[in-house]
Design a protein around this motif. Sequence first.
Motif, mmCIF file in Angstrom:
data_model
loop_
_atom_site.group_PDB
_atom_site.id
_atom_site.type_symbol
_atom_site.label_atom_id
_atom_site.label_comp_id
_atom_site.label_asym_id
_atom_site.label_seq_id
_atom_site.Cartn_x
_atom_site.Cartn_y
_atom_site.Cartn_z
ATOM 1 N N ALA A 138 0.844 -1.197 0.000
ATOM 2 C CA ALA A 138 0.000 0.000 0.000
ATOM 3 C C ALA A 138 0.877 1.244 0.000
ATOM 4 C CB ALA A 138 -0.908 0.018 1.217
ATOM 5 N N ASP A 139 0.380 2.297 -0.628
ATOM 6 C CA ASP A 139 1.066 3.586 -0.563
ATOM 7 C C ASP A 139 0.957 4.202 0.830
ATOM 8 O OD1 ASP A 139 2.220 3.780 -3.014
ATOM 9 O OD2 ASP A 139 0.750 5.158 -3.857
ATOM 10 N N THR A 160 -2.679 -4.386 -3.756
ATOM 11 C CA THR A 160 -2.479 -3.111 -3.081
ATOM 12 C C THR A 160 -3.797 -2.571 -2.561
ATOM 13 O OG1 THR A 160 -1.428 -0.942 -3.261
ATOM 14 C CG2 THR A 160 -2.685 -1.707 -5.177
ATOM 15 N N LYS A 161 -3.723 -1.860 -1.459
ATOM 16 C CA LYS A 161 -4.904 -1.218 -0.888
ATOM 17 C C LYS A 161 -4.968 0.210 -1.415
ATOM 18 C CE LYS A 161 -3.240 -2.503 3.143
ATOM 19 N NZ LYS A 161 -2.259 -3.449 2.661
ATOM 20 N N VAL A 162 -6.164 0.702 -1.622
ATOM 21 C CA VAL A 162 -6.338 2.066 -2.127
ATOM 22 C C VAL A 162 -7.312 2.823 -1.227
ATOM 23 C CG1 VAL A 162 -5.869 1.463 -4.523
ATOM 24 C CG2 VAL A 162 -8.197 1.372 -3.691
ATOM 25 N N GLY A 163 -7.225 4.141 -1.284
ATOM 26 C CA GLY A 163 -8.181 4.973 -0.558
ATOM 27 C C GLY A 163 -7.599 5.682 0.644
ATOM 28 N N ALA A 164 -6.798 5.025 1.429
ATOM 29 C CA ALA A 164 -6.209 5.660 2.613
ATOM 30 C C ALA A 164 -4.920 6.360 2.219
ATOM 31 C CB ALA A 164 -5.926 4.623 3.689
ATOM 32 N N THR A 165 -4.710 7.527 2.755
ATOM 33 C CA THR A 165 -3.478 8.272 2.466
ATOM 34 C C THR A 165 -2.890 8.833 3.751
ATOM 35 O OG1 THR A 165 -4.698 10.317 2.053
ATOM 36 C CG2 THR A 165 -4.228 8.934 0.141
ATOM 37 N N ARG A 166 -1.616 9.125 3.678
ATOM 38 C CA ARG A 166 -0.929 9.795 4.774
ATOM 39 C C ARG A 166 -0.136 10.954 4.177
ATOM 40 N NH1 ARG A 166 2.110 5.010 7.865
ATOM 41 N NH2 ARG A 166 2.553 6.556 9.438
ATOM 42 N N ARG A 167 0.133 11.914 4.993
ATOM 43 C CA ARG A 167 0.944 13.056 4.564
ATOM 44 C C ARG A 167 2.424 12.705 4.666
ATOM 45 N NH1 ARG A 167 -2.969 15.980 8.084
ATOM 46 N NH2 ARG A 167 -4.571 16.715 6.661
ATOM 47 N N PRO A 168 3.287 13.480 4.014
ATOM 48 C CA PRO A 168 4.727 13.196 4.094
ATOM 49 C C PRO A 168 5.306 13.170 5.513
ATOM 50 C CG PRO A 168 4.288 14.668 2.286
ATOM 51 C CD PRO A 168 2.984 14.524 3.028
ATOM 52 N N ASP A 169 4.610 13.786 6.476
ATOM 53 C CA ASP A 169 5.084 13.720 7.869
ATOM 54 C C ASP A 169 4.564 12.478 8.579
ATOM 55 O OD1 ASP A 169 2.410 14.287 8.306
ATOM 56 O OD2 ASP A 169 2.783 16.076 9.532
#
Length: 98
Positions: free
Chosen positions: A60-61, A87-96
Amino acid sequence: MPATLTIAPHSTHPLTANRLGYGTMRLTGPQVWGEPADRPQALEILKTAVASGVNFFDTADYYGDDVTNRLLVEALYPYPPDLVICTKVGATRRPDAS
């Protein structure tokens, strides 16, 4: 319990995966984010997993922009014909990593 499972068995392109897969989350850096502390070791873990019969990888990203995907390419390309990468899609995180 069968040793394999079939994903989309009634489709024109079913995928068969060994039941024991590998989640790539633990290959990443601190707080499950970013580049691994020991990249050569992470690549070796992936190669060893395939050599041991693992053909299903979960990625996952969410673990960092393309981090685990790049590790999979570097370690395993050209891919074995039976390799399944999910891969999982939909959830994201910021660069921090928040």
